[in-house]
Design a protein around this motif. Structure first.
Motif, PDB file in Angstrom:
ATOM      1  N   ARG A   1       1.950   8.186   4.844  1.00 16.38           N
ATOM      2  CA  ARG A   1       2.088   7.513   3.547  1.00 16.38           C
ATOM      3  C   ARG A   1       3.392   7.871   2.843  1.00 16.38           C
ATOM      4  NH1 ARG A   1      -2.254   5.121   1.302  1.00 16.38           N
ATOM      5  NH2 ARG A   1      -1.801   5.762  -0.856  1.00 16.38           N
ATOM      6  N   THR A   2       3.936   9.046   3.134  1.00 14.27           N
ATOM      7  CA  THR A   2       5.158   9.475   2.443  1.00 14.27           C
ATOM      8  C   THR A   2       6.429   9.076   3.168  1.00 14.27           C
ATOM      9  OG1 THR A   2       5.053  11.623   3.550  1.00 14.27           O
ATOM     10  CG2 THR A   2       3.973  11.436   1.400  1.00 14.27           C
TER      11      THR A   2
ATOM     12  N   SER B   1      -2.990  11.167   4.514  1.00 10.77           N
ATOM     13  CA  SER B   1      -1.876  10.714   5.336  1.00 10.77           C
ATOM     14  C   SER B   1      -2.049  11.259   6.745  1.00 10.77           C
ATOM     15  CB  SER B   1      -0.548  11.191   4.730  1.00 10.77           C
ATOM     16  OG  SER B   1       0.547  10.715   5.483  1.00 10.77           O
TER      17      SER B   1
ATOM     18  N   THR C   1       0.836  -1.197   0.000  1.00 11.24           N
ATOM     19  CA  THR C   1       0.000   0.000   0.000  1.00 11.24           C
ATOM     20  C   THR C   1       0.877   1.255   0.000  1.00 11.24           C
ATOM     21  OG1 THR C   1      -1.752  -1.150   1.185  1.00 11.24           O
ATOM     22  CG2 THR C   1      -1.760   1.246   1.301  1.00 11.24           C
ATOM     23  N   GLY C   2       0.501   2.214  -0.829  1.00 13.36           N
ATOM     24  CA  GLY C   2       1.227   3.475  -0.870  1.00 13.36           C
ATOM     25  C   GLY C   2       2.194   3.609  -2.025  1.00 13.36           C
TER      26      GLY C   2
ATOM     27  N   ASP D   1      -6.457   9.265  -0.832  1.00 15.12           N
ATOM     28  CA  ASP D   1      -5.031   9.554  -0.648  1.00 15.12           C
ATOM     29  C   ASP D   1      -4.876  10.573   0.471  1.00 15.12           C
ATOM     30  OD1 ASP D   1      -2.339   9.696  -0.900  1.00 15.12           O
ATOM     31  OD2 ASP D   1      -2.326  10.792  -2.794  1.00 15.12           O
TER      32      ASP D   1
ATOM     33  N   ARG E   1       8.818   5.441   1.722  1.00 14.33           N
ATOM     34  CA  ARG E   1       7.470   4.948   2.017  1.00 14.33           C
ATOM     35  C   ARG E   1       7.508   3.528   2.573  1.00 14.33           C
ATOM     36  NH1 ARG E   1       3.806   7.168  -3.109  1.00 14.33           N
ATOM     37  NH2 ARG E   1       4.461   9.372  -2.928  1.00 14.33           N
TER      38      ARG E   1
ATOM     39  N   GLY F   1      -1.749   1.761   6.199  1.00 14.85           N
ATOM     40  CA  GLY F   1      -1.308   2.404   4.966  1.00 14.85           C
ATOM     41  C   GLY F   1      -1.756   3.845   4.841  1.00 14.85           C
ATOM     42  N   ARG F   2      -2.705   4.290   5.671  1.00 13.30           N
ATOM     43  CA  ARG F   2      -3.126   5.704   5.692  1.00 13.30           C
ATOM     44  C   ARG F   2      -2.285   6.522   6.667  1.00 13.30           C
ATOM     45  NH1 ARG F   2      -5.288   5.076   1.137  1.00 13.30           N
ATOM     46  NH2 ARG F   2      -4.732   2.888   1.282  1.00 13.30           N
TER      47      ARG F   2
END
Length: 1018
Positions: free
Chosen positions: A403-404, A380, A50-51, A378, A261, A399-400
């Protein structure tokens, strides 16, 4: 397909293509995947964390489709349509947004750029001025609800499992039986099915694979090779044990962006609140508040997510946290009406969430949500609180979080609010959540909530378990992940006999197999009910003082539902709501969950209440029918509730009585939609009271009386009415009115006031004149329909469908010869763009010429002249379209009655008789090689004759002279219309030769051509 060396694309240009569209280069795995698909012709399943941008498969597909069109002389193997399917009810559809960005880039690309060359190739491929269509699949019972206008149009369609799967199986939920063959054709041929997080959607993948295998058995090679293809976007699921998989490599792990990530510092801490918890939702809410107090001092950005397993837990948590003054709150659930969702997404807080929360924010933003944030959005979070769930769901929620990978610490708290025992259960996830919790406690200790202070929890958060895509494989080395996730359901096999029964859409067999087990597996909940609210349905006025269901149905026919006003609800929960039954609402935003029990029988303490009456659409009868018993609410149906029942608010479905729900029936996304001038919906939009309703009703009645009497110029009457309504309502488009839809209503009434000419004449609507629809039985109500679009623009009017004898959204007459020639040309153009063999192109062209020849019947022509027999007899040539407004049901019923045309008589039955008689003359006319196909296409061009036409004969038979494609005159007798017992065998043979979805595709080419020409005016 011929090569085009001058405009040929090269695979090495894909990174430039992505750079031009997205502003960055693709990750290494994305480029490698493109080359693998191009080299093998297959679509490996994606095993990507994810991501890392699994939605980039949209870019890969579009580029490969254009690349193959420009560089190869062999038959196209890249599908024309990409279906991106998820199993959740979404607030934000990231795949749709990704596709829209691609669509806009293609539309505006500069000549000579890679994107411009891709756009040119896609336009040429689809024989269209549009390079790419981007649509959300939706329900509907009329032509306006169709989601593609051309079977050759390259398109990205986002959908849910139920929406796509039911259409693939010829049983589209919340659609007309007549539209189902078109939907099945578009879903089952020239299609790539990409299922996101497919571990939950394995039944759909298996069923789609079975369907593809059957289509490949077609004996016509041009149709056998068009079967649907599948690709799984999941780390745990594949459509078959021998399918290839594509995953990340060291190039991704060392990539400067992807590497961060993958190594995000997500620290997981466990809180156990299950001891003594009687109310799971309340226990989670209070523990979430404790966790929030612990997170606030250490999060590195002021945005925290709280994810619950059920709508009830999410709403309970939202109510509790909304009492605080130190935070800003947002509630996101997937079960809401489309217009409400759009309004919520446009609100300042959600806009800030989606665009990026400022680190300098004064008050932290707390987002309470359901599974709707697991995919498709999308965002974060800097901190996360989640209810315990299955391992796969927990991974998606994590995964939320950051995310970066930019944060030094991204703490997450998992809360157990219930246990799976004989006395209690974990909503939605059951034993899988219990096993996941036990596995987590083997990795790190859990903190009991009793006596725990937030300060102590704050100190523990930095030492939580590190969970990211790099550490997770080692953590799971000795774990049996099958126990940590919801067990895969038992999946029934699609047998040939069952498929044959599904292809029979008109009439459908009785009993009929529901698609639900083939989409979600056995022992899972059936499909949802689509619910909408209307304010003009009154509970009095009928027999014994109850509802006038006939009036209810008439009002729904006049203004059919549109997708933006409906919400999908489990049938069990709707029954519970309407009967006010006790019990816990375990509704989630997942499409497939274990089957829940119906409400328990009422006890003396809780006496069962009679069900509040509603209206449901009967797809078989094509009518709105009253429902007064709970067990009559069938899964998959569309149900309309009076607005005062409540059950929905700004955030979506509540499951509890609420203030009246705003009626959104007048606001589909079209500029020429009819608008009800009715006191009750207007009062509700304006937050008015009964006194305002009385004032508006008197005003509307006075105007209707003047229009009926013809004592005043019609335009002046309408203008005075609209001025008075705007004055009485005092609607203000400012967002500070407190009513989300007051401004929308104000804009609509103001727009109607700018129209300079109005008429009550049934055929009086033009490009400059609107139409007033009056009903003598409704003195305090009228319908205003704006002028139709200028010449050359299409109009998709609600209510225009295959069940109408005069199916057209046009309000000007069209000659039969002109319409037939236009449909023939359009059908041939579609077939050519689809690269069908020449003989099939000829068959479709001939079918287009002949499809409406049965309209030469004199009484049908009389009906098309509004029942005026003298006008019909004086016409220089027969008509194909009457010009009457499709929303004016009163005028259309009157025309049919005056012409003595029975409602169930089908002109296509006469057309098929004429074609059969014409073929018996062995005409020297290019019509392809399959006369049975030609007769079938003509008979089925309104969705009937699969396998039988309605068994209705002409009560007053007469000779009918028809002009055939070679201009030969053929005379038949209308006494012969009705049942043709040759059609079942013919239908069976055609399905074997072209395949179930291949035959439907040929039908769709003709029918979509007919619909387009009926809207454009030819």
């Amino acid at each position: 397909m011929t090569p085009r060396p001058n405009t040929g694309l090269h695979l090495e240009e894909f990174p430039d293509f992505v750079q031009e569209i997205r502003g960055h280069r693709p990750f290494p795995w994305q480029t490698a995947y493109l080359h693998q698909v191009a080299g093998t012709g297959t679509w490996p399943d994606l095993d990507i964390p994810t991501g890392l941008g699994k939605t980039s498969i949209i870019d890969s597909w579009a580029f490969l489709l254009a690349w193959q069109h420009t560089t190869t002389a062999t038959r196209r193997t890249v599908p024309l349509r990409l279906f991106f399917v998820v199993d959740r009810r979404l607030v934000v559809d990231q795949a749709h947004d990704t596709a829209r960005t691609l669509q806009q880039a293609l539309d505006t690309a500069r000549p000579g750029t890679v994107t411009g060359r891709v756009a040119d190739a896609l336009r040429e491929l689809g024989a269209s001025g549009t390079a790419l269509e981007c649509v959300r699949m939706r329900g509907g019972t009329d032509w306006a609800s169709r989601w593609l206008r051309s079977p050759a149009q390259p398109a990205v369609i986002t959908s849910t499992v139920d929406q796509y799967g039911s259409r693939l199986l010829f049983r589209g939920y919340h659609t007309s039986p007549r539209m189902r063959p078109i939907d099945a054709a578009l879903c089952g041929t020239d299609a790539l099915l990409a299922v996101d997080e497919a571990h939950i959607a394995l039944p759909l993948l298996t069923t789609a694979t079975d369907c593809a295998a059957y289509q490949k058995t077609a004996t016509h090679p041009a149709l056998a090779d068009r079967a649907v293809k599948t690709v799984s976007l999941s780390a745990t699921t594949s459509t078959g044990p021998g399918r290839p998989r594509h995953t990340i490599t060291d190039a991704d792990r060392t990539h400067p962006v992807a590497g961060k990530r993958l190594a995000a510092q997500r620290r997981l801490t466990l809180l156990d609140a299950s001891a003594g918890a009687k109310d799971t939702a309340a226990a989670f809410a209070h523990t979430a508040e404790l966790a929030l107090d612990a997170l606030l001092p250490i999060v590195q950005r002021p945005v925290i997510g709280v994810v619950a397993n059920t709508l009830r837990a999410a709403r309970t948590t939202h109510r509790l946290l909304s009492q605080r003054q130190d935070i800003d709150m947002v509630l996101l659930t997937g079960r809401s009406r489309g217009l409400d969702r759009e309004r919520l997404l446009a609100s300042p807080l959600v806009t800030e969430l989606l665009t990026g929360v400022s680190p300098d924010r004064t008050r932290p933003l707390v987002v309470v949500a359901t599974q709707t944030v697991e995919v498709g959005i999308d965002i974060s979070f800097a901190g996360l609180i989640t209810e315990n769930a299955s391992l796969a769901a927990l991974i998606q929620r994590l995964g939320r979080l950051d995310r970066t990978g930019d944060l030094h610490l991204a703490p997450a708290v998992v809360v157990r609010a219930s246990t799976e025992t004989d006395q209690s259960s974990i909503p939605v996830y059951g034993e899988a959540a219990e096993h996941a919790w036990n596995w987590l406690t083997d990795q790190t200790s859990a903190h009991p909530v009793g006596g725990l202070e937030s300060a102590a929890l704050t100190k523990a958060l930095p030492d939580g378990l590190l969970v990211n895509p790099l550490t997770l494989p080692d953590l799971l080395t000795h774990a049996d992940t099958a126990f940590l996730n919801v067990a895969p359901p038992r999946i029934p096999v699609v047998h040939r006999t069952l498929l044959d029964s599904w292809t029979r859409t008109s009439p459908a067999p009785v009993p009929d197999q529901t698609p639900a087990p083939f989409l979600h597996g056995l022992d899972t909940t059936p499909e949802d009910v689509h619910v909408l609210w209307r304010a003009d349905l009154q509970e009095t006025g009928g027999p014994q003082g109850g509802p006038d269901f006939g009036q209810w149905a008439a009002r729904m026919r006049q203004l059919p539902p549109h997708p933006a006003e409906t919400v999908a609800i489990p049938a069990t929960q709707l029954r519970r709501f309407l009967t006010r039954s006790p019990g816990t609402d375990t509704t989630s935003d997942l499409e497939s969950t274990p089957h829940t029990q119906e409400p328990a029988p009422a006890t003396k303490k809780h006496k069962r209440q009679p069900m509040q009456p509603v209206l449901a659409y009967d797809e078989t009868q094509g009518e709105w029918m009253p429902v007064t018993e709970a067990n009559s609410i069938r899964p998959g149906s569309t149900v309309v509730l009076p607005s005062h029942y409540g059950g929905h608010d700004t955030y979506g479905w509540t499951g509890t009585p609420t203030p009246p729900v705003t009626d959104l029936g007048d606001f589909p996304p079209t500029a020429t939609t009819p608008t009800r001038i009715d006191a009750r919906p207007l009062t509700l939009l304006a937050d008015g009271d009964d006194a305002l309703t009385d004032i508006l009703a008197k005003t509307i009645t006075q105007a209707a009386d003047l229009l009926h009497a013809g004592e005043q110029e019609e335009t002046a009457t309408v203008h005075t009415l609209l001025d008075t309504l705007l004055n009485h309502l005092n609607l203000n488009p400012s967002p500070h009115t407190g009513n989300n839809y007051a401004g929308l209503a104000h804009d609509r009434l103001t727009h109607l006031r700018t129209i300079n000419h109005w008429t009550t004449q049934p055929t009086g609507r033009t490009e400059n004149r609107g139409h007033i629809v009056l009903d003598p039985d409704e003195p305090a109500r009228l319908l205003l329909i704006p002028p139709h679009p200028p010449q050359g623009h299409t109009e998709q009017s609600t209510g225009t469908g295959d069940d109408s004898a005069d199916a057209s959204s046009l309000t000007r007459p069209v000659p039969l010869a002109q319409h037939s020639q236009a449909v023939a040309a359009r059908a041939a153009a579609f077939a050519t763009a689809l690269n069908l063999p020449t003989d099939l192109i000829d068959t479709l062209r001939t079918a287009g010429h002949a499809h409406d020849t049965g309209k030469n019947h004199s009484r049908f022509q009389c009906m098309l002249c509004a029942g005026d027999r003298l006008l019909a007899e004086s016409l220089p040539e027969p008509r194909a379209k009457s010009g009457m407004d499709p929303a004016d049901h009163t005028a259309r019923r009157r025309a049919a009655r005056l012409a003595q045309w029975e409602p169930d008589m089908r002109h296509e039955a006469l057309s098929a008789l004429a074609v059969t008689a014409w073929l018996n003359t062995r005409p020297d006319h290019p019509r392809g090689h399959d006369d049975d196909l030609l007769v079938h296409l003509v008979a089925a061009h309104h969705g009937h004759a699969r396998p039988l036409l309605p068994p209705v004969t002409d009560p007053s038979p007469q000779p009918v002279t028809c002009t055939m494609p070679d201009h030969q005159q053929i005379t038949i007798n209308s006494a012969d219309m009705g049942i043709d017992w040759n059609t079942p065998n013919r239908f069976h043979t055609l399905n074997r030769h072209y395949g179930p979805w291949g035959l439907a595709l040929l039908e769709a080419a003709l029918r979509l051509a007919d619909m387009a020409c009926s809207e454009e005016g030819t």
